[in-house]
Design a protein around this motif. Structure first.
Motif, PDB file in Angstrom:
ATOM      1  N   LEU A 136     -30.147  27.871  35.604  1.00  0.00           N
ATOM      2  CA  LEU A 136     -28.751  27.471  35.814  1.00  0.00           C
ATOM      3  C   LEU A 136     -27.924  28.650  36.282  1.00  0.00           C
ATOM      4  O   LEU A 136     -27.119  28.581  37.173  1.00  0.00           O
ATOM      5  CB  LEU A 136     -28.188  26.918  34.488  1.00  0.00           C
ATOM      6  CG  LEU A 136     -26.752  26.412  34.554  1.00  0.00           C
ATOM      7  CD1 LEU A 136     -26.662  25.185  35.442  1.00  0.00           C
ATOM      8  CD2 LEU A 136     -26.244  26.069  33.165  1.00  0.00           C
ATOM      9  N   TYR A 137     -28.168  29.766  35.592  1.00  0.00           N
ATOM     10  CA  TYR A 137     -27.396  30.966  35.919  1.00  0.00           C
ATOM     11  C   TYR A 137     -28.242  32.179  35.602  1.00  0.00           C
ATOM     12  O   TYR A 137     -28.980  32.199  34.629  1.00  0.00           O
ATOM     13  CB  TYR A 137     -26.104  31.011  35.093  1.00  0.00           C
ATOM     14  CG  TYR A 137     -25.336  32.303  35.296  1.00  0.00           C
ATOM     15  CD1 TYR A 137     -25.323  33.296  34.317  1.00  0.00           C
ATOM     16  CD2 TYR A 137     -24.660  32.545  36.497  1.00  0.00           C
ATOM     17  CE1 TYR A 137     -24.652  34.479  34.528  1.00  0.00           C
ATOM     18  CE2 TYR A 137     -23.998  33.734  36.702  1.00  0.00           C
ATOM     19  CZ  TYR A 137     -23.992  34.684  35.715  1.00  0.00           C
ATOM     20  OH  TYR A 137     -23.327  35.850  35.917  1.00  0.00           O
ATOM     21  N   GLN A 138     -28.128  33.169  36.417  1.00  0.00           N
ATOM     22  CA  GLN A 138     -28.856  34.401  36.175  1.00  0.00           C
ATOM     23  C   GLN A 138     -27.913  35.590  36.204  1.00  0.00           C
ATOM     24  O   GLN A 138     -27.128  35.741  37.138  1.00  0.00           O
ATOM     25  CB  GLN A 138     -29.870  34.632  37.282  1.00  0.00           C
ATOM     26  CG  GLN A 138     -31.280  34.270  36.881  1.00  0.00           C
ATOM     27  CD  GLN A 138     -32.219  34.567  37.994  1.00  0.00           C
ATOM     28  OE1 GLN A 138     -32.551  33.676  38.748  1.00  0.00           O
ATOM     29  NE2 GLN A 138     -32.604  35.791  38.116  1.00  0.00           N
ATOM     30  N   HIS A 139     -27.980  36.410  35.179  1.00  0.00           N
ATOM     31  CA  HIS A 139     -27.233  37.668  35.214  1.00  0.00           C
ATOM     32  C   HIS A 139     -27.966  38.643  36.127  1.00  0.00           C
ATOM     33  O   HIS A 139     -29.187  38.718  36.094  1.00  0.00           O
ATOM     34  CB  HIS A 139     -27.202  38.318  33.828  1.00  0.00           C
ATOM     35  CG  HIS A 139     -26.387  37.546  32.849  1.00  0.00           C
ATOM     36  ND1 HIS A 139     -25.026  37.593  32.828  1.00  0.00           N
ATOM     37  CD2 HIS A 139     -26.760  36.705  31.854  1.00  0.00           C
ATOM     38  CE1 HIS A 139     -24.585  36.822  31.846  1.00  0.00           C
ATOM     39  NE2 HIS A 139     -25.613  36.268  31.239  1.00  0.00           N
ATOM     40  N   SER A 188     -25.014  52.600  35.205  1.00  0.00           N
ATOM     41  CA  SER A 188     -25.068  53.484  36.374  1.00  0.00           C
ATOM     42  C   SER A 188     -23.699  54.118  36.582  1.00  0.00           C
ATOM     43  O   SER A 188     -22.672  53.556  36.187  1.00  0.00           O
ATOM     44  CB  SER A 188     -25.506  52.718  37.610  1.00  0.00           C
ATOM     45  OG  SER A 188     -24.483  51.844  38.012  1.00  0.00           O
ATOM     46  N   TYR A 189     -23.699  55.304  37.188  1.00  0.00           N
ATOM     47  CA  TYR A 189     -22.465  56.063  37.371  1.00  0.00           C
ATOM     48  C   TYR A 189     -22.269  56.379  38.839  1.00  0.00           C
ATOM     49  O   TYR A 189     -23.207  56.721  39.541  1.00  0.00           O
ATOM     50  CB  TYR A 189     -22.536  57.393  36.599  1.00  0.00           C
ATOM     51  CG  TYR A 189     -22.513  57.219  35.099  1.00  0.00           C
ATOM     52  CD1 TYR A 189     -23.676  56.952  34.401  1.00  0.00           C
ATOM     53  CD2 TYR A 189     -21.318  57.322  34.393  1.00  0.00           C
ATOM     54  CE1 TYR A 189     -23.651  56.772  33.035  1.00  0.00           C
ATOM     55  CE2 TYR A 189     -21.289  57.155  33.019  1.00  0.00           C
ATOM     56  CZ  TYR A 189     -22.457  56.883  32.347  1.00  0.00           C
ATOM     57  OH  TYR A 189     -22.440  56.705  30.990  1.00  0.00           O
ATOM     58  N   LYS A 190     -21.016  56.269  39.259  1.00  0.00           N
ATOM     59  CA  LYS A 190     -20.682  56.706  40.615  1.00  0.00           C
ATOM     60  C   LYS A 190     -19.650  57.812  40.469  1.00  0.00           C
ATOM     61  O   LYS A 190     -18.499  57.578  40.100  1.00  0.00           O
ATOM     62  CB  LYS A 190     -20.107  55.541  41.410  1.00  0.00           C
ATOM     63  CG  LYS A 190     -19.769  55.908  42.850  1.00  0.00           C
ATOM     64  CD  LYS A 190     -18.988  54.822  43.544  1.00  0.00           C
ATOM     65  CE  LYS A 190     -18.439  55.340  44.869  1.00  0.00           C
ATOM     66  NZ  LYS A 190     -17.397  54.510  45.416  1.00  0.00           N
ATOM     67  N   SER A 191     -20.093  59.052  40.735  1.00  0.00           N
ATOM     68  CA  SER A 191     -19.216  60.196  40.515  1.00  0.00           C
ATOM     69  C   SER A 191     -18.122  60.235  41.562  1.00  0.00           C
ATOM     70  O   SER A 191     -18.370  60.092  42.761  1.00  0.00           O
ATOM     71  CB  SER A 191     -20.034  61.484  40.558  1.00  0.00           C
ATOM     72  OG  SER A 191     -19.194  62.592  40.292  1.00  0.00           O
ATOM     73  N   LEU A 192     -16.887  60.437  41.106  1.00  0.00           N
ATOM     74  CA  LEU A 192     -15.753  60.555  42.020  1.00  0.00           C
ATOM     75  C   LEU A 192     -15.362  62.022  42.214  1.00  0.00           C
ATOM     76  O   LEU A 192     -14.913  62.415  43.285  1.00  0.00           O
ATOM     77  CB  LEU A 192     -14.543  59.803  41.457  1.00  0.00           C
ATOM     78  CG  LEU A 192     -14.739  58.305  41.241  1.00  0.00           C
ATOM     79  CD1 LEU A 192     -13.543  57.713  40.491  1.00  0.00           C
ATOM     80  CD2 LEU A 192     -14.923  57.592  42.561  1.00  0.00           C
ATOM     81  N   GLN A 193     -15.499  62.795  41.140  1.00  0.00           N
ATOM     82  CA  GLN A 193     -15.087  64.189  41.209  1.00  0.00           C
ATOM     83  C   GLN A 193     -15.824  64.955  40.136  1.00  0.00           C
ATOM     84  O   GLN A 193     -15.931  64.504  39.004  1.00  0.00           O
ATOM     85  CB  GLN A 193     -13.571  64.311  41.004  1.00  0.00           C
ATOM     86  CG  GLN A 193     -13.031  65.726  40.964  1.00  0.00           C
ATOM     87  CD  GLN A 193     -13.189  66.460  42.266  1.00  0.00           C
ATOM     88  OE1 GLN A 193     -12.821  65.966  43.328  1.00  0.00           O
ATOM     89  NE2 GLN A 193     -13.763  67.660  42.205  1.00  0.00           N
ATOM     90  N   VAL A 244     -24.576  47.729  31.944  1.00  0.00           N
ATOM     91  CA  VAL A 244     -25.676  46.771  32.113  1.00  0.00           C
ATOM     92  C   VAL A 244     -25.140  45.365  32.362  1.00  0.00           C
ATOM     93  O   VAL A 244     -25.684  44.598  33.158  1.00  0.00           O
ATOM     94  CB  VAL A 244     -26.575  46.791  30.857  1.00  0.00           C
ATOM     95  CG1 VAL A 244     -27.557  45.644  30.872  1.00  0.00           C
ATOM     96  CG2 VAL A 244     -27.324  48.105  30.758  1.00  0.00           C
ATOM     97  N   SER A 245     -24.035  45.077  31.721  1.00  0.00           N
ATOM     98  CA  SER A 245     -23.476  43.730  31.860  1.00  0.00           C
ATOM     99  C   SER A 245     -22.631  43.570  33.118  1.00  0.00           C
ATOM    100  O   SER A 245     -22.117  42.489  33.390  1.00  0.00           O
ATOM    101  CB  SER A 245     -22.611  43.419  30.633  1.00  0.00           C
ATOM    102  OG  SER A 245     -21.591  44.389  30.536  1.00  0.00           O
ATOM    103  N   GLY A 246     -22.488  44.637  33.883  1.00  0.00           N
ATOM    104  CA  GLY A 246     -21.737  44.532  35.127  1.00  0.00           C
ATOM    105  C   GLY A 246     -20.291  44.960  35.008  1.00  0.00           C
ATOM    106  O   GLY A 246     -19.528  44.879  35.961  1.00  0.00           O
ATOM    107  N   GLN A 247     -19.895  45.414  33.811  1.00  0.00           N
ATOM    108  CA  GLN A 247     -18.512  45.851  33.592  1.00  0.00           C
ATOM    109  C   GLN A 247     -18.309  47.239  34.195  1.00  0.00           C
ATOM    110  O   GLN A 247     -19.152  48.113  34.071  1.00  0.00           O
ATOM    111  CB  GLN A 247     -18.256  45.908  32.076  1.00  0.00           C
ATOM    112  CG  GLN A 247     -16.802  45.923  31.677  1.00  0.00           C
ATOM    113  CD  GLN A 247     -16.141  44.582  31.879  1.00  0.00           C
ATOM    114  OE1 GLN A 247     -16.818  43.558  31.965  1.00  0.00           O
ATOM    115  NE2 GLN A 247     -14.844  44.575  32.011  1.00  0.00           N
TER     116      GLN A 247
END
Lengths: 203, 373
Positions: A87-90, A97-102, A163-166
Motif C-alpha cells: 500500500l505504501y512504502q517508506h 545523512s548529512y549535507k555540510s553547508l559550512q 532515517v525517517s526522512g525528516q
C-alpha cells in the motif's frame, strides 16, 4: 532488503475490511488488519527479496540501498502472481545523512569562564581567518575535558536527513582527539633536530 | 591614493613599514640599490610577501637587490612568508636571535614539523627557513644579541654614507631565560598534541639599530619590558657598550603596547626631532594598540608625528548562505573578521641634505595616530 524494511510494508487484505453496512449505533467503520495472517511473507517471496532463492540471482543486486522493491524488475518477476501489492512504502535509509553547508577548523586561543575564543580557518571556501566567541554551552559534555588553549576542533553546520526522512539544521562542534606524543616521536624529533642543528652553519 | 612607483635614488634612504593588521614587515633601502628585509608579512591583496610585491612595483628585481634578511623573532606575525623571500633571494644573508640559535629550538621545530598532525602549529615558517638554509649549504646563520655589530655595507661612491647594522638585544640574561622557556615548550611524553602556545613575554626579540652617516634608525621589533634591568629596554638603555647614536626614526616596539614601553626610550635613544611608526595587531580577543596606548604615545612624542600602518579593528565576516547565517545567530556564537587591509608608511630622505626632513607617504589604511584619538 532487511527484514526491518520488509515489516514496514503494510499489507491489507480486502476481506478484512468491515463492510460499512454492518456498522451499528452510528459508529464509524474501522479498518482491521489481521497481522497474524500477514506478519510473515511467503518464504518464496522473502527469498526472492533477499536474493537467496537460487544461484541465478545476483546476491549483490539486492542490498540495503535497494529500498524500493517496486522498481526492481528482477524482484517483480520473481514475485508470485497473486502476491499482495504494497500500500505504501517508506523510502528507507540505513543511517542519518548529512549535507555540510559550512565547516571550519578551529584553534582555541583563550578560555574564559562561560565562553572561549578561537581562531577559525574556513574549510568550505578559501576565506580569511575569522575569530569566534563560542559559548561553552555549545560544547558536548564529552568534549569539555578537551577544551584547553591550543586544542583543535571542527565546527560543522549541516542539514541532517534522518532515517525517517525528516530534515533539520544542525550545528556541531567536535574537538579533535589528537593522539598523544609518543616516546619514539619525541626521540626521533630530537635526533632530527640534533642532526639539522649540527649541519647548519651558525655564526 | 597610491604611492609613486619611482624607486629611490642611489643615495636616497627609504624605510617602508608594512602592517596589514596582523603582521609586520620593514623594507629598507640603504643606498646603491641595496635593500634589507626585517621581518615579513603577506600583502593582503597580492598574497605574497610584501618585499616581493612592493619591489616588483618599483621595477626592481628582489633577487638582485635584497642582500640581508632579518627575523627579529619566531612569531608567525613577524615571519609569515620569510621563507619565500629567502628562497627568492639566494644570495641574501640570514640573521636571527641568538635565543633561538639553539638545539632546543631546532628540536622544537623538528617535533612540530614532523609529528604535530596539525594544519597550523606556528613553526612551519621557521622549519621552511631552516630547511632552505640546510639545502643551500652556503648560508651562515648570523646570530644577533646585545651590542653586536652585525654588518657594515660600504657605500662605494660616498664612504660617509656607509651603513652599519647593530643588534641591541637580546641580552645574555634574556637569552638564558629564552633557553628555559623554549625547552619547556618541547612536548612531554603522553601529553595530547595541541597547537603551540606563544611565549610570553618575548625574550627572543632583536632590536636593530641602523646608521647611515648621521642618519639613525631604531627598529624596536616586539621587545618587551618586564621590569628586570638585565633584560628588555632597561638593559639597552643602561648598556655602556651600545652604539650611542640617537635615532631619527623609531619603529615603536610591540605594536605600541604598554609592555613594549620604557619611559627613557623617548629621551635616551631618540633625537629631539624624530618620526615614529607602529603596526597594529589583532588576534583572538587581543588588539593593539588600544586608544589608551595611542594617547600615551602621543603624550611622549609631543609634536613629533606618529603613524600607524592600518587600523586595529574587527570587521563583519563575509556573508554566507542564509541557512548558515541563521544557524550562527541561533547558536549564540559571535563571529568576527580581524582587519587585514593594506597599509604602508614610506619614509624617504637624502642624508646628504637632512636627517630630519623625511618625505612621508601613506598608502592604504595608514594614517597619523592623531586621526584616531
Amino acid at each position: 532488503m532487511s527484514l526491518t524494511a520488509l515489516n514496514q510494508i503494510l499489507y491489507i487484505k480486502k476481506d478484512s475490511i468491515i463492510d460499512s453496512n454492518q456498522e451499528a449505533d452510528g459508529e464509524s467503520p474501522e479498518l482491521f488488519v489481521n497481522l497474524n495472517e500477514y506478519n510473515k511473507l511467503p518464504t518464496e517471496t522473502i527469498n526472492a527479496y533477499l536474493g537467496t532463492k537460487s544461484d541465478s540471482i545476483d546476491a549483490t543486486y539486492i542490498s540495503e540501498r535497494d529500498h524500493d522493491i517496486t522498481e526492481s524488475p528482477r524482484i517483480q518477476s520473481s514475485l508470485p502472481k497473486d502476491a499482495p501489492k504494497p500500500l505504501y512504502q517508506h523510502p528507507v535509509r540505513a543511517n542519518d545523512s548529512y549535507k555540510s553547508l559550512q565547516k571550519w577548523e578551529g584553534y582555541v586561543v583563550e578560555n574564559k569562564k562561560d565562553m572561549f575564543i578561537a581562531r577559525l580557518i574556513d574549510l568550505t571556501s578559501e576565506g580569511e581567518e575569522e575569530i569566534a566567541e563560542i559559548p561553552i554551552a555549545e560544547i558536548s559534555e564529552s568534549d569539555l575535558d578537551l577544551l584547553s588553549v591550543g586544542a583543535v576542533f571542527y565546527w560543522n553546520i549541516a542539514y541532517k536527513d534522518s532515517v525517517s526522512g525528516q530534515r533539520e539544521r544542525v550545528s556541531t562542534i567536535r574537538f579533535r582527539r589528537l593522539p598523544m606524543w609518543t616516546k619514539k616521536e619525541l626521540e626521533d624529533a630530537k635526533e632530527k633536530g640534533r642532526t639539522l642543528f649540527n649541519k647548519l652553519k651558525w655564526d | 591614493m597610491g604611492l609613486s612607483n619611482k624607486s629611490p635614488c642611489n643615495n636616497e634612504i627609504e624605510v617602508s613599514i608594512f602592517g596589514p593588521g596582523y603582521g609586520e614587515c620593514i623594507l629598507i633601502h640603504v643606498g646603491n640599490n641595496i635593500w634589507l628585509v626585517i621581518d615579513s608579512c603577506l600583502d593582503p591583496i597580492e598574497n605574497i610577501p610584501y618585499p616581493l610585491s612592493y619591489l616588483s612595483k618599483l621595477g626592481l628585481n628582489p633577487q638582485e637587490c635584497i642582500k640581508h634578511i632579518f627575523a627579529t623573532h619566531w612569531h608567525n606575525d613577524h615571519i609569515c612568508g620569510l621563507s619565500h623571500i629567502l628562497e627568492t633571494c639566494i644570495d641574501a644573508s640570514f640573521t636571527c636571535s641568538s635565543a633561538i640559535g639553539t638545539k632546543e629550538f631546532v628540536n622544537l621545530v623538528s617535533a612540530y614539523k614532523n609529528y604535530s598532525m596539525m594544519r597550523e602549529n606556528g613553526l612551519e615558517e621557521f622549519s621552511k627557513i631552516l630547511q632552505l638554509i640546510d639545502e643551500r649549504n652556503t648560508t651562515d646563520i648570523k646570530l644577533a644579541s646585545s651590542d653586536k655589530h652585525l654588518f657594515k655595507i660600504e657605500n662605494p661612491s660616498q664612504s660617509s654614507l656607509d651603513c652599519n647594522i647593530y643588534s641591541l638585544s637580546p641580552s645574555d640574561r634574556a637569552i638564558r631565560m629564552a633557553y628555559v622557556d623554549i625547552a619547556k615548550l618541547f612536548p612531554e611524553e603522553i601529553t595530547t598534541k595541541k597547537s603551540l602556545p606563544g611565549l610570553q613575554p618575548n625574550h627572543t626579540s632583536v632590536v636593530i639599530l641602523i646608521t647611515i652617516g648621521n642618519l639613525c634608525l631604531l627598529l624596536g621589533a616586539d621587545l618587551e619590558e618586564i621590569g628586570d634591568d638585565r633584560t628588555g629596554w632597561a638593559k639597552i638603555i643602561s648598556s655602556a657598550t651600545r652604539q650611542k647614536q640617537k635615532a631619527n626614526l623609531y619603529k615603536i616596539a610591540h605594536h605600541g603596547s604598554r609592555n613594549g614601553e620604557h619611559p627613557d626610550i623617548w629621551t635616551e635613544l631618540l633625537h629631539a626631532s624624530f618620526n615614529s611608526v607602529l603596526t597594529p595587531f589583532t588576534l583572538g580577543s587581543v588588539y593593539l594598540p588600544k586608544i589608551s596606548d595611542l594617547k600615551r604615545i602621543q603624550e611622549k612624542t609631543e609634536s613629533n608625528p606618529v603613524y600607524i600602518t592600518s587600523l586595529p579593528k574587527w570587521k563583519r565576516p563575509n556573508t554566507r548562505e542564509k541557512a548558515v547565517e541563521r544557524t550562527i545567530r541561533e547558536s549564540g556564537i559571535k563571529l568576527m573578521k580581524p582587519n587585514r587591509s593594506h597599509g604602508q608608511v614610506r619614509f624617504r630622505i637624502d642624508p646628504n641634505i637632512s636627517t630630519t626632513d623625511w618625505k612621508v607617504e601613506l598608502d592604504g589604511e595608514a594614517t597619523n595616530i592623531e586621526n584616531l584619538i
